[in-house]
Enzyme design. Sequence first.
Site, short mmCIF file in Angstrom:
data_model
loop_
_atom_site.label_atom_id
_atom_site.label_comp_id
_atom_site.label_asym_id
_atom_site.label_seq_id
_atom_site.Cartn_x
_atom_site.Cartn_y
_atom_site.Cartn_z
N PHE A 203 -1.96 -0.62 -10.28
CA PHE A 203 -2.52 -1.73 -9.52
C PHE A 203 -3.83 -2.29 -10.07
O PHE A 203 -4.30 -3.31 -9.60
CB PHE A 203 -2.65 -1.40 -8.03
CG PHE A 203 -3.49 -0.19 -7.71
CD1 PHE A 203 -4.86 -0.21 -7.86
CD2 PHE A 203 -2.88 0.96 -7.22
CE1 PHE A 203 -5.62 0.90 -7.55
CE2 PHE A 203 -3.63 2.08 -6.90
CZ PHE A 203 -5.01 2.05 -7.07
N LYS B 132 0.86 -1.19 0.00
CA LYS B 132 0.00 0.00 0.00
C LYS B 132 0.89 1.24 0.00
O LYS B 132 1.57 1.52 0.99
CB LYS B 132 -0.94 0.00 1.22
CG LYS B 132 -1.94 1.15 1.19
CD LYS B 132 -2.95 1.03 2.32
CE LYS B 132 -4.13 1.96 2.16
NZ LYS B 132 -3.80 3.37 2.05
P1 AMP Z 1 -7.50 4.37 2.07
O1 AMP Z 1 -7.44 5.69 1.34
O2 AMP Z 1 -6.69 4.33 3.32
O3 AMP Z 1 -8.91 3.87 2.23
O4 AMP Z 1 -6.80 3.27 1.15
C1 AMP Z 1 -7.16 3.05 -0.18
C2 AMP Z 1 -6.25 3.82 -1.09
O5 AMP Z 1 -4.94 3.28 -1.05
C3 AMP Z 1 -6.61 3.73 -2.54
O6 AMP Z 1 -7.61 4.68 -2.85
C4 AMP Z 1 -5.30 4.03 -3.25
O7 AMP Z 1 -5.18 5.43 -3.45
C5 AMP Z 1 -4.25 3.64 -2.24
N1 AMP Z 1 -3.38 2.53 -2.65
C6 AMP Z 1 -2.06 2.49 -2.44
N2 AMP Z 1 -1.52 1.34 -2.89
C7 AMP Z 1 -2.55 0.62 -3.42
C8 AMP Z 1 -2.63 -0.65 -4.03
N3 AMP Z 1 -1.56 -1.44 -4.20
N4 AMP Z 1 -3.86 -1.09 -4.44
C9 AMP Z 1 -4.96 -0.31 -4.27
N5 AMP Z 1 -4.93 0.91 -3.69
C10 AMP Z 1 -3.74 1.38 -3.27
#
Ligand code: AMP
Length: 577
Positions: free
Chosen positions: A341, A251
Amino acid sequence: MLFQEVSDSFEKTKKTTSRLEITSILAGLFKKTKTADIKRLCYLLQGVVQPSFAGIEIGMGEKLAERSVSLTTGQTQKEVEEDYKKTGDLSKTTRNAMQKRKQSSLTKDDLTLEKVFDNLYKISTTSGSGSVEMKIKLLSELLSNARPEEAEIIMKIITGKISSGFAEQTIISALNESREGSKESQEELERAYYLTSDLGDVAEVLFNKGFEEIKKVKPVPFKPIMPALAERLANAEEIIKKLGECVADYKYDGFRLQVHLKNNEIQIFSRRQERMTHMFPDLIEAVKKQVKAKEIIFEGEAISFDEKNQTFLPFQVTITRKRKHEVEKRSKAIPLRLYAFDLLYLDGEDYTKKKYVERRKKLEETIKEGDKIHLSTQKMVKTAEELDRYFNEALKKGLEGVIAKDLNAPYTVGARKFAWIKLKKSYESKIADTIDATIVGYYYGKGKRTKLGVGGLLTAVYDNKNEKFKTIAKLGTGFSEEQLEWFSKNLKPLKEKPENVESILKANVWVEPLIVVTIKADEITKSTIHTCAFKEEQGLALRFPRLTQIRTDKKPSDSTTEKEVIEMFRMQSEKQA
Ligand code: AMP
């Protein structure tokens, strides 16, 4: 269609706060709408004249609008301003001024929806010399033929306030109801909208061809797709229990980008469907070199990378690439990598419906190796131990954690589903994740902060079912001087608490719910002074909240939802038990 039909319905929606009632009022309006008008009506109800991703605002400043009101009603601009100071709402002031107007109403032409739309469209696209006078003329023409209640809505559209009464979800439900749709057709309509971000277009397809065609809507290059979102679970065991064997993806803590390519033209959209192509000349070059497709839509996380030391840079550094100015200079100083991704569309085929493994395989085949665009690093995991080990490896690399992905799930457009589950570190607090909340009001500062106006912020999460913001925390710490100044400049004060905000606390100043901030807290606690989860838990609040980031990349409706907070609260209680 007469614009009066729209204003009559609008008057009715003002008398209720029930979403169901508002939906059926709008459904009634749609039933009376001819196919030729449906697109116009849907756009106007959203406060736009083109889908929002076109980036064209109606763009008439309040001062100009005041001049039109003055011209039309014969009041001086000063009188208009005085009344505006009292009401705090230019559309109400306009209605007042129109009611007092002495001119005879016999000479009036009836306003049609088409006329209103056309003039607003012209206002939004007029630029260059003479455009100010032109805009005033176009608006005055509408006002002079409008009834007071029609003038009020026109002004609400112009000042961007129309959508505070109901959001897109309500418009979609109303479209469904107007065609006697089912729960299933409602989901199809939502999906079509999430795939194209164009409500006007979706409504037109529905009116022209019916639900069967709505099912066939697929992604279209240069229309941004609303992103799939990640769920949370407390730990690796729970994730494995839910998904079984899955893939764990690093992530990256950057910002999400959606890349569209068709016939050598490339466009890049943000997470909130804004066009940002011009900000990333470096990535555009890389797409040209590394992506082998005629037409494609794929997603990735952009993150700044220190090539010399081979380390990822923090979000605060990465986000400085999201500026309109000095683009070339910034792209050299802060080079980005794009970690691809997911694949959503390729050469005419809708990939959102395919399984994750298929999408990933195709993505790997489509992106050539290079130094700017990489595939997200990942590993197949079968057990909680394996997942934990990989998670720790990600943390050591300076990343936020991992996202576990269901191998068989489709891409869940615009929705938070268990197809993706995030696992983030939680050393210092009981809740692992941060909360994204929208600022709904502020408190005056003391001491050094008095000068800046803003001292503390009242923040709220989103109840997406009822389209309301519900308070969760008063934020008083974590601000830098620079951020305080930014708030003072960017928060838009209101005279009264906005209708879509539910709050027991009183802010010194209410603001339009527009700005999202990321908050870190120690835990979620019960609290009877906050409206978040008031029904379910008699109120939930954040303990020791502090600001970590201003999230210009998120829309208010992207805030953490009330439902998520309740789930996080329950997860936290289980952890303690
Ligand atoms: P969150 O914003 O904490 O809900 O986490 C989701 C976000 O993580 C997504 O909207 C992406 O912007 C980010 N992200 C970073 N790495 C990845 C990945 N490998 N796959 C999907 N999302 C990712």
